[in-house]
Design a protein around this motif. Structure first.
Motif, mmCIF file in Angstrom:
data_model
loop_
_atom_site.group_PDB
_atom_site.id
_atom_site.type_symbol
_atom_site.label_atom_id
_atom_site.label_comp_id
_atom_site.label_asym_id
_atom_site.label_seq_id
_atom_site.Cartn_x
_atom_site.Cartn_y
_atom_site.Cartn_z
ATOM 1 N N LEU A 182 -68.923 18.559 12.663
ATOM 2 C CA LEU A 182 -68.443 18.774 11.303
ATOM 3 C C LEU A 182 -67.190 19.645 11.290
ATOM 4 O O LEU A 182 -66.278 19.431 10.482
ATOM 5 C CB LEU A 182 -69.547 19.429 10.452
ATOM 6 N N GLU A 183 -67.134 20.624 12.198
ATOM 7 C CA GLU A 183 -65.950 21.477 12.304
ATOM 8 C C GLU A 183 -64.726 20.638 12.682
ATOM 9 O O GLU A 183 -63.623 20.842 12.176
ATOM 10 C CB GLU A 183 -66.197 22.556 13.351
ATOM 11 N N ARG A 184 -64.933 19.665 13.559
ATOM 12 C CA ARG A 184 -63.841 18.784 13.969
ATOM 13 C C ARG A 184 -63.262 18.008 12.785
ATOM 14 O O ARG A 184 -62.066 17.691 12.755
ATOM 15 C CB ARG A 184 -64.345 17.776 15.011
ATOM 16 N N HIS A 185 -64.143 17.701 11.824
ATOM 17 C CA HIS A 185 -63.711 16.917 10.672
ATOM 18 C C HIS A 185 -63.281 17.798 9.505
ATOM 19 O O HIS A 185 -63.164 17.321 8.368
ATOM 20 C CB HIS A 185 -64.832 15.967 10.239
ATOM 21 N N GLY A 186 -63.063 19.084 9.777
ATOM 22 C CA GLY A 186 -62.493 19.968 8.772
ATOM 23 C C GLY A 186 -63.461 20.477 7.727
ATOM 24 O O GLY A 186 -63.037 20.962 6.671
ATOM 25 N N VAL A 187 -64.757 20.397 7.988
ATOM 26 C CA VAL A 187 -65.755 20.902 7.034
ATOM 27 C C VAL A 187 -65.790 22.422 7.131
ATOM 28 O O VAL A 187 -65.852 22.991 8.226
ATOM 29 C CB VAL A 187 -67.149 20.312 7.337
ATOM 30 N N SER A 188 -65.763 23.108 5.993
ATOM 31 C CA SER A 188 -65.728 24.576 5.978
ATOM 32 C C SER A 188 -67.025 25.155 6.515
ATOM 33 O O SER A 188 -68.073 24.495 6.525
ATOM 34 C CB SER A 188 -65.485 25.089 4.558
ATOM 35 N N SER A 189 -66.990 26.422 6.948
ATOM 36 C CA SER A 189 -68.147 27.051 7.571
ATOM 37 C C SER A 189 -69.319 27.192 6.614
ATOM 38 O O SER A 189 -70.482 27.061 7.024
ATOM 39 C CB SER A 189 -67.751 28.429 8.125
ATOM 40 N N ASP A 190 -69.036 27.451 5.317
ATOM 41 C CA ASP A 190 -70.137 27.612 4.378
ATOM 42 C C ASP A 190 -70.834 26.285 4.104
ATOM 43 O O ASP A 190 -72.069 26.215 4.060
ATOM 44 C CB ASP A 190 -69.655 28.261 3.075
ATOM 45 N N GLU A 225 -70.703 9.375 9.626
ATOM 46 C CA GLU A 225 -70.341 10.788 9.578
ATOM 47 C C GLU A 225 -70.447 11.330 8.155
ATOM 48 O O GLU A 225 -69.859 12.360 7.823
ATOM 49 C CB GLU A 225 -68.920 10.979 10.111
ATOM 50 N N SER A 226 -71.215 10.651 7.329
ATOM 51 C CA SER A 226 -71.393 11.054 5.941
ATOM 52 C C SER A 226 -72.186 12.357 5.849
ATOM 53 O O SER A 226 -73.268 12.484 6.443
ATOM 54 C CB SER A 226 -72.123 9.957 5.162
ATOM 55 N N LEU A 227 -71.645 13.329 5.100
ATOM 56 C CA LEU A 227 -72.348 14.600 4.927
ATOM 57 C C LEU A 227 -73.696 14.398 4.236
ATOM 58 O O LEU A 227 -74.681 15.044 4.603
ATOM 59 C CB LEU A 227 -71.488 15.556 4.090
ATOM 60 N N VAL A 228 -73.738 13.505 3.271
ATOM 61 C CA VAL A 228 -74.989 13.257 2.545
ATOM 62 C C VAL A 228 -76.027 12.658 3.475
ATOM 63 O O VAL A 228 -77.193 13.090 3.499
ATOM 64 C CB VAL A 228 -74.735 12.315 1.342
ATOM 65 N N LEU A 229 -75.624 11.654 4.266
ATOM 66 C CA LEU A 229 -76.561 11.035 5.204
ATOM 67 C C LEU A 229 -77.055 12.048 6.232
ATOM 68 O O LEU A 229 -78.252 12.107 6.537
ATOM 69 C CB LEU A 229 -75.897 9.857 5.912
ATOM 70 N N PRO A 244 -76.119 23.114 17.059
ATOM 71 C CA PRO A 244 -74.724 23.334 17.490
ATOM 72 C C PRO A 244 -73.919 22.044 17.579
ATOM 73 O O PRO A 244 -72.716 22.040 17.287
ATOM 74 C CB PRO A 244 -74.878 23.989 18.869
ATOM 75 N N LEU A 245 -74.556 20.941 17.967
ATOM 76 C CA LEU A 245 -73.838 19.673 18.106
ATOM 77 C C LEU A 245 -73.265 19.222 16.770
ATOM 78 O O LEU A 245 -72.072 18.901 16.655
ATOM 79 C CB LEU A 245 -74.789 18.603 18.659
ATOM 80 N N LEU A 246 -74.091 19.208 15.741
ATOM 81 C CA LEU A 246 -73.624 18.761 14.428
ATOM 82 C C LEU A 246 -72.634 19.747 13.819
ATOM 83 O O LEU A 246 -71.704 19.340 13.115
ATOM 84 C CB LEU A 246 -74.816 18.556 13.492
ATOM 85 N N SER A 247 -72.815 21.034 14.077
ATOM 86 C CA SER A 247 -71.861 22.025 13.577
ATOM 87 C C SER A 247 -70.475 21.797 14.161
ATOM 88 O O SER A 247 -69.464 21.864 13.463
ATOM 89 C CB SER A 247 -72.346 23.447 13.915
ATOM 90 N N ILE A 248 -70.437 21.502 15.457
ATOM 91 C CA ILE A 248 -69.150 21.267 16.123
ATOM 92 C C ILE A 248 -68.496 19.986 15.597
ATOM 93 O O ILE A 248 -67.287 19.943 15.329
ATOM 94 C CB ILE A 248 -69.350 21.189 17.647
#
Length: 396
Positions: A43-51, A102-106, A37-41
């Protein structure tokens, strides 16, 4: 407690060893309960889509899944303790590294490695507890094991509230906790699992496990789907229906607490009336509860009640499924059955966040609970077609 568990380590008390191993299980649960949940929140803050968010969350369970194909050999070669230490070091290091970028790949790579570390220490701890406890108390120990994991998984989401102190604080606090548990593990003396004489072709044991216990092996799959989707996709659902971060964490904790409270009672009930009946009843009830959640999403107290009961009803699916499998299969193929259960759990854990994320984006904001309601009722109905074959204590 010390008289009940005959651990082989003579220099460390049985009580200390058991408590330490249960603390390792709690740490493993916390790692998943917090990070999802922490990382989901974040990423949501940074505008990453749900999928995309769901696919990134699945990396943790991809790591868990891949680990199951090689973790057995290191445990046999190096012993339980060394594998647990390596797992703790890996989880600790990766948790701290989340805060540097905050890199998605990392984050995908780090989640993958956390999955490897979690799976390694989880497998080694489970095998150590089972092999070190007497057969007549193994069921009680397994309940303690399940409850310990539930405690960790329930406490983990509370770390979300540390975000108020800064985005890095939850990661730093988790890293410190893992380091503390590592110091306790270092005191244990290393032991290795007993070697079993190979009998027959290895693949036949897996095939026979499926033939004898296919129904009992479905609950670990469903548990993985439910656990991962609730902890990675539900925060997105909660934000979508305007729940605060505090309420999201409270609901997730309530879900986990329900699992802890009913773990032992459901186990005792299954001893009395049969595990298949309990699994089917829990499947039906769990389905109804999940389908009711979208109906009451504007009433927080009703949601809290449904989460508590649903968590209690389906939160014991993994332990009940494994107990039922142990009732069915011969002892010679029980380890193979355990590997299958772990793989099923991993598959479900990978599918859960992906299905949940895509469902929210392309189907409905409530699709998570429609999906969970559907799969649990299908499982319960499937039970009517399962006929148990008498156990034959033979090697395969």
């Amino acid at each position: 407690m010390s008289s009940a568990y005959s651990f082989n380590n003579r220099s460390i008390s049985p009580r200390y060893q058991l408590i330490t191993l249960l603390l390792v299980v709690i740490v493993s649960g916390m790692s998943q309960g917090l990070l999802l949940p922490l990382l989901s929140i974040l990423l949501e803050r940074h505008g990453v889509s749900s999928d995309v968010n769901g696919m990134n969350a699945a990396a943790l369970y991809i790591g868990i899944f891949c680990t199951m194909f090689f973790v057995e050999k290191p445990v046999v070669r190096f012993g339980y303790k060394k594998v647990i230490i390596i797992g703790l070091l890996l989880v600790t290091g990766c948790t701290l590294l989340f805060s540097i970028s905050e890199s998605l790949v990392l984050w995908f790579v780090l989640r993958l490695l956390v999955g490897v570390g979690d799976s390694s220490l989880h497998f080694a701890t489970q095998q150590w507890i089972l092999s070190s406890s007497p057969a007549d108390r193994r069921g009680r120990v397994f309940s303690l094991y399940g409850m310990a994991y539930g405690v960790g998984f329930s406490v983990g989401p509370l770390g979300i509230n540390l975000l108020n102190l800064g985005d890095r604080v939850p990661f730093l606090a988790s890293g410190a906790l893992y380091a503390g548990i590592l110091l306790l593990v270092l005191r244990l003396q290393s032991e290795r699992p007993e070697q079993l004489d190979p009998q027959g072709v290895k693949e036949n044991r897996f095939i026979r496990s499926y033939k004898l216990a296919w129904f009992a092996l479905i609950p670990p799959l469903l548990y993985g789907v439910m656990e991962a989707s609730m902890n990675s996709t539900f925060p997105l659902y909660g934000l979508g229906i305007a729940l605060s971060q505090q309420w999201i964490s409270i609901l997730l904790v309530t879900f986990g607490v329900g699992s802890i409270v009913l773990q032992l009672p459901l186990g005792i009930w299954s001893d009395r009336i049969g595990r298949k009946k309990v699994l089917m009843i829990c499947g039906f009830i769990g389905s109804v509860l999940f389908l009711l959640i979208p109906v009451v999403n504007e009433h927080k107290l009703l949601m809290l009640f449904l989460f508590a009961v649903a968590g209690g009803i389906v939160g014991s699916f993994y332990s009940l499924g494994m107990s039922y499998a142990a009732d069915i299969v011969p002892k010679a193929i029980l380890p193979a059955t355990g590997v299958i259960a772990s793989v099923h759990y991993s598959i479900g854990s990978v599918l859960g966040p992906v299905i949940g994320g895509y469902g929210i984006r392309f189907v409905s904001i409530h699709s998570l609970f429609y999906f969970l309601g559907a799969v649990f009722v299908v499982f319960a109905i499937t039970g009517f077609g399962f006929k148990r074959v008498e156990k034959e204590e033979v090697g395969t």
